[in-house]
Design an enzyme around this catalytic site. Structure first.
Site, PDB file in Angstrom:
ATOM      1  N   LYS A   1       0.847  -1.202   0.000  1.00 32.62           N
ATOM      2  CA  LYS A   1       0.000   0.000   0.000  1.00 32.62           C
ATOM      3  C   LYS A   1       0.883   1.253   0.000  1.00 32.62           C
ATOM      4  O   LYS A   1       1.705   1.440   0.883  1.00 32.62           O
ATOM      5  CB  LYS A   1      -0.914  -0.008   1.234  1.00 32.62           C
ATOM      6  CG  LYS A   1      -1.717   1.293   1.431  1.00 32.62           C
ATOM      7  CD  LYS A   1      -2.622   1.244   2.674  1.00 32.62           C
ATOM      8  CE  LYS A   1      -3.296   2.586   2.946  1.00 32.62           C
ATOM      9  NZ  LYS A   1      -4.118   2.590   4.172  1.00 32.62           N
TER      10      LYS A   1
ATOM     11  N   ASP B   1      -2.650  10.191   3.815  1.00 33.19           N
ATOM     12  CA  ASP B   1      -4.056   9.807   3.981  1.00 33.19           C
ATOM     13  C   ASP B   1      -4.774  10.831   4.864  1.00 33.19           C
ATOM     14  O   ASP B   1      -4.673  10.783   6.082  1.00 33.19           O
ATOM     15  CB  ASP B   1      -4.125   8.408   4.612  1.00 33.19           C
ATOM     16  CG  ASP B   1      -5.565   7.913   4.781  1.00 33.19           C
ATOM     17  OD1 ASP B   1      -6.479   8.568   4.229  1.00 33.19           O
ATOM     18  OD2 ASP B   1      -5.749   6.876   5.447  1.00 33.19           O
TER      19      ASP B   1
ATOM     20  N   LYS C   1     -10.237  12.843   8.315  1.00 33.29           N
ATOM     21  CA  LYS C   1      -9.757  12.411   9.631  1.00 33.29           C
ATOM     22  C   LYS C   1      -9.721  13.602  10.592  1.00 33.29           C
ATOM     23  O   LYS C   1      -9.564  14.739  10.145  1.00 33.29           O
ATOM     24  CB  LYS C   1      -8.328  11.864   9.506  1.00 33.29           C
ATOM     25  CG  LYS C   1      -8.220  10.515   8.860  1.00 33.29           C
ATOM     26  CD  LYS C   1      -6.778  10.017   8.887  1.00 33.29           C
ATOM     27  CE  LYS C   1      -6.653   8.671   8.206  1.00 33.29           C
ATOM     28  NZ  LYS C   1      -7.315   7.580   8.928  1.00 33.29           N
TER      29      LYS C   1
ATOM     30  N   ASP D   1       1.539   6.240   5.703  1.00 35.55           N
ATOM     31  CA  ASP D   1       0.573   5.323   5.095  1.00 35.55           C
ATOM     32  C   ASP D   1       1.105   4.681   3.810  1.00 35.55           C
ATOM     33  O   ASP D   1       0.388   3.952   3.132  1.00 35.55           O
ATOM     34  CB  ASP D   1      -0.753   6.065   4.832  1.00 35.55           C
ATOM     35  CG  ASP D   1      -1.972   5.171   4.984  1.00 35.55           C
ATOM     36  OD1 ASP D   1      -1.831   4.093   5.591  1.00 35.55           O
ATOM     37  OD2 ASP D   1      -3.054   5.554   4.500  1.00 35.55           O
TER      38      ASP D   1
ATOM     39  N   ASP E   1     -12.288   7.101   3.863  1.00 34.26           N
ATOM     40  CA  ASP E   1     -11.069   6.849   4.643  1.00 34.26           C
ATOM     41  C   ASP E   1     -10.668   5.370   4.599  1.00 34.26           C
ATOM     42  O   ASP E   1      -9.578   5.014   5.026  1.00 34.26           O
ATOM     43  CB  ASP E   1     -11.284   7.319   6.089  1.00 34.26           C
ATOM     44  CG  ASP E   1      -9.975   7.485   6.838  1.00 34.26           C
ATOM     45  OD1 ASP E   1      -8.912   7.445   6.177  1.00 34.26           O
ATOM     46  OD2 ASP E   1     -10.021   7.668   8.065  1.00 34.26           O
TER      47      ASP E   1
ATOM     48  N   GLU F   1      -9.538   3.701   2.215  1.00 26.55           N
ATOM     49  CA  GLU F   1      -9.012   3.821   0.848  1.00 26.55           C
ATOM     50  C   GLU F   1      -7.953   2.781   0.519  1.00 26.55           C
ATOM     51  O   GLU F   1      -7.759   2.454  -0.649  1.00 26.55           O
ATOM     52  CB  GLU F   1      -8.454   5.226   0.630  1.00 26.55           C
ATOM     53  CG  GLU F   1      -6.995   5.453   1.065  1.00 26.55           C
ATOM     54  CD  GLU F   1      -6.757   5.252   2.558  1.00 26.55           C
ATOM     55  OE1 GLU F   1      -7.734   5.323   3.334  1.00 26.55           O
ATOM     56  OE2 GLU F   1      -5.610   5.012   2.956  1.00 26.55           O
TER      57      GLU F   1
ATOM     58  N   ARG G   1      -7.789  -0.443   1.001  1.00 27.25           N
ATOM     59  CA  ARG G   1      -8.349  -1.640   0.342  1.00 27.25           C
ATOM     60  C   ARG G   1      -8.775  -1.327  -1.083  1.00 27.25           C
ATOM     61  O   ARG G   1      -8.756  -2.199  -1.952  1.00 27.25           O
ATOM     62  CB  ARG G   1      -9.510  -2.191   1.184  1.00 27.25           C
ATOM     63  CG  ARG G   1     -10.644  -1.217   1.366  1.00 27.25           C
ATOM     64  CD  ARG G   1     -11.557  -1.577   2.531  1.00 27.25           C
ATOM     65  NE  ARG G   1     -11.013  -1.175   3.830  1.00 27.25           N
ATOM     66  CZ  ARG G   1     -11.619  -1.361   4.994  1.00 27.25           C
ATOM     67  NH1 ARG G   1     -12.800  -1.967   5.047  1.00 27.25           N
ATOM     68  NH2 ARG G   1     -11.060  -0.969   6.117  1.00 27.25           N
TER      69      ARG G   1
END
Ligand code: BES
Ligand code: MN
Ligand code: ZN
Length: 495
Positions: A264, A269, A276, A287, A346, A348, A350
């Protein structure tokens, strides 16, 4: 740092410092005993003062001991003899490095000879090298006032003559893993205005050039052609263009199916429209640590010239809120054809991974392992010690768990039963991208499992292990040691 292997008695070794161990109860290790005998009991005399009892990780530095060639001797506490294992050994090496006096440029370690169950000379030397490199790592910080450079630059590891060849191998493996860990830390620690998807693509190209990997860095138009509607959905809110990085290390037999590592690579993020909260949001620069661990592992296997076929796949973009961003309720069509209702922008990770996992099919992999800072729920479940491990094949899970144990970079096997799948039901698409609060790390894995039916697959949720917060804020380089050890085992045929 320069590492070398040597044999011989401690009393005659020159250098700025020699490190020897003392067990709890003031019990001398073999090397400490030799120094004691050569020096007319200088060490036992100091122990009698009560300044050092052998408690694990405690240290005491002695200077100018008569009949000892080295300038200093550092006594380091090993803890209870019956409890001494590899975890204690690593702790002791770390403590010794941390306590090293400023003036020491070269030091020798008489610790790799200590008996440890299941450990070999190679594994003990590799662990020592890894811990020294981890402890002396410095962030390439953007401060006017630079940190003081580490003065230590030469480490000699003493072993029995019969173990020299094994020990040399240990240095090689330890340095390879350390180089991979260091790269993963560096990438994670960079600010997100520097470490963008474009930057990661450039780093992959640089790595490919150094080690002879095949590399492709796909741009937006090519990603679109592949039909990666889910990945591009996440990317569309940002002004930074996305990249799909594909690295190939082909040093195995032609007929051997590759192992694919999928990382990933969200370089920041924000949560997107499901924004967030502000506290600690800066940490979402980490991230992309899954991506960093893939690049780090490729560096390690490149250094080793490992006889294996491996593919690295990195979907990378930012997750930003904007007029172009995806909204809750939007439905995306993934490369697999399955549709996804975005209930929370959020979730994201996956969304970008599912398309990369579908892309992995074309390599006919023997196994696919994805690595992702996927869920805060995983941190709640397991804390910061193990990574969460999920798999659709128990044998692969076992392989990864064992690699993690061996590398001191552990994972914990989590359930991924079908019972959880209904949490992802959607009235409008094939699935929703979230499954509610209950078992959040598991439903995230269940989501990915819908895209990995065609091969053996495992997922490592590294949300709790990839970086540290607070005063020690920084990337850890995990799980590069686990992944490298897994590939080294596979290359050796230890299945
Ligand atoms: N990158 C985060 C996961 C994360 C959060 C890792 C905090 C480490 C620390 C991920 O993209 C995310 O935001 N996940 C959400 C999922 C939720 C919306 C279902 C989470 O964990 O809150
Ligand atoms: Mn998120
Ligand atoms: Zn994320």
């Amino acid at each position: 740092m320069e590492f070398s292997i040597k044999n011989g008695n401690p009393e005659s070794q020159r250098g700025d410092c020699l490190v020897v161990g003392i067990f709890e109860g003031k019990k001398l290790s073999d090397a400490a005993k030799k120094l004691d005998d050569a020096s007319n009991k200088a060490i036992s005399t100091v122990l009698k003062t009560g300044d050092m009892e052998g408690k694990i990780g405690t240290t005491l530095v002695m200077h100018n001991i008569a009949m000892i060639a080295a300038t200093r001797v550092m006594l380091v506490g090993l803890g209870k003899q019956g409890e001494f294992g590899e975890a204690q050994y690593r702790k002791v090496v770390r403590a010794a490095i941390k306590a090293m006096p400023k003036g020491v440029k070269s030091t020798g370690f008489y610790l790799a000879g200590l008996p440890i169950k299941k450990a070999t000379a190679q594994s003990k030397v590799a662990a020592l090298v890894e811990v020294v490199m981890d402890t002396t790592y410095q962030v390439n910080s953007i401060k006017l006032k630079k940190a003081e450079p580490v003065t230590l630059n030469k480490v000699t590891i003493y072993v029995e003559k019969s173990e020299s060849a094994q020990a040399e191998n240990g240095v090689k493996h330890g340095l390879a893993i350390a180089a991979g860990v260091s790269l993963a830390k560096d990438l994670g620690n960079l600010p997100p205005n520097v470490c963008t998807p474009t930057y990661l693509g450039d780093q992959a190209k640089k790595l490919a050039k150094s080690y002879g990997f095949k590399v492709e860095v796909l741009e937006q138009a090519e990603i679109k052609k592949l039909g990666m509607g889910s990945f591009l959905g996440v990317a569309q809110g940002s002004n930074e263009p996305p990249r799909l990085i594909v690295l190939q290390h082909n040093k195995g037999k032609k007929s051997q199916k590759p192992v694919a590592l999928v990382g990933k690579g969200i370089t920041f993020d924000t949560g997107g429209i499901s924004l967030k909260p502000g506290a600690d949001m800066d940490e979402m620069k980490y991230d992309m640590c899954g991506a960093a661990s893939v690049l780090g592992t490729f560096k390690a296997i490149g250094e080793l010239g490992l006889a294996i076929n491996a593919v690295g796949i990195i979907p990378t973009c930012e997750n930003m809120p904007s007029g172009n961003a995806i909204k809750p309720g939007d439905i995306l069509t993934s490369m697999s054809g399955q549709t996804i209702e975005v209930l929370n922008t959020d979730a994201e990770g996956r969304l970008i991974l599912c398309d990369a996992l579908t892309y992995a099919e074309r390599f006919e992999p023997s196994a696919v392992v994805d690595i992702a800072t996927l869920t805060g729920a995983c941190v709640i479940a397991l804390g910061h010690h193990p990574s969460g491990l999920f798999s659709n094949q128990d044998a692969l899970a076992k392989e990864l768990l064992e690699a993690g144990e061996k590398a001191h970079d552990r994972a914990w096997h989590m359930p991924m039963w079908d019972d959880y799948q209904t949490q992802l039901d959607s009235n409008f698409a094939d699935m929703a991208n979230i499954g509610g609060r209950a078992g959040g790390s598991i439903t995230a894995a269940c989501f990915l499992s819908r895209f990995t039916k065609k091969y053996h697959w495992a997922h490592l949720d590294i949300a709790g292990t990839a970086w540290k917060s607070g005063k020690e804020k920084g990337g850890t380089g995990r799980p590069v040691p686990l992944l490298t050890t897994f590939l080294v085992n596979r290359a050796a045929g230890v299945k």
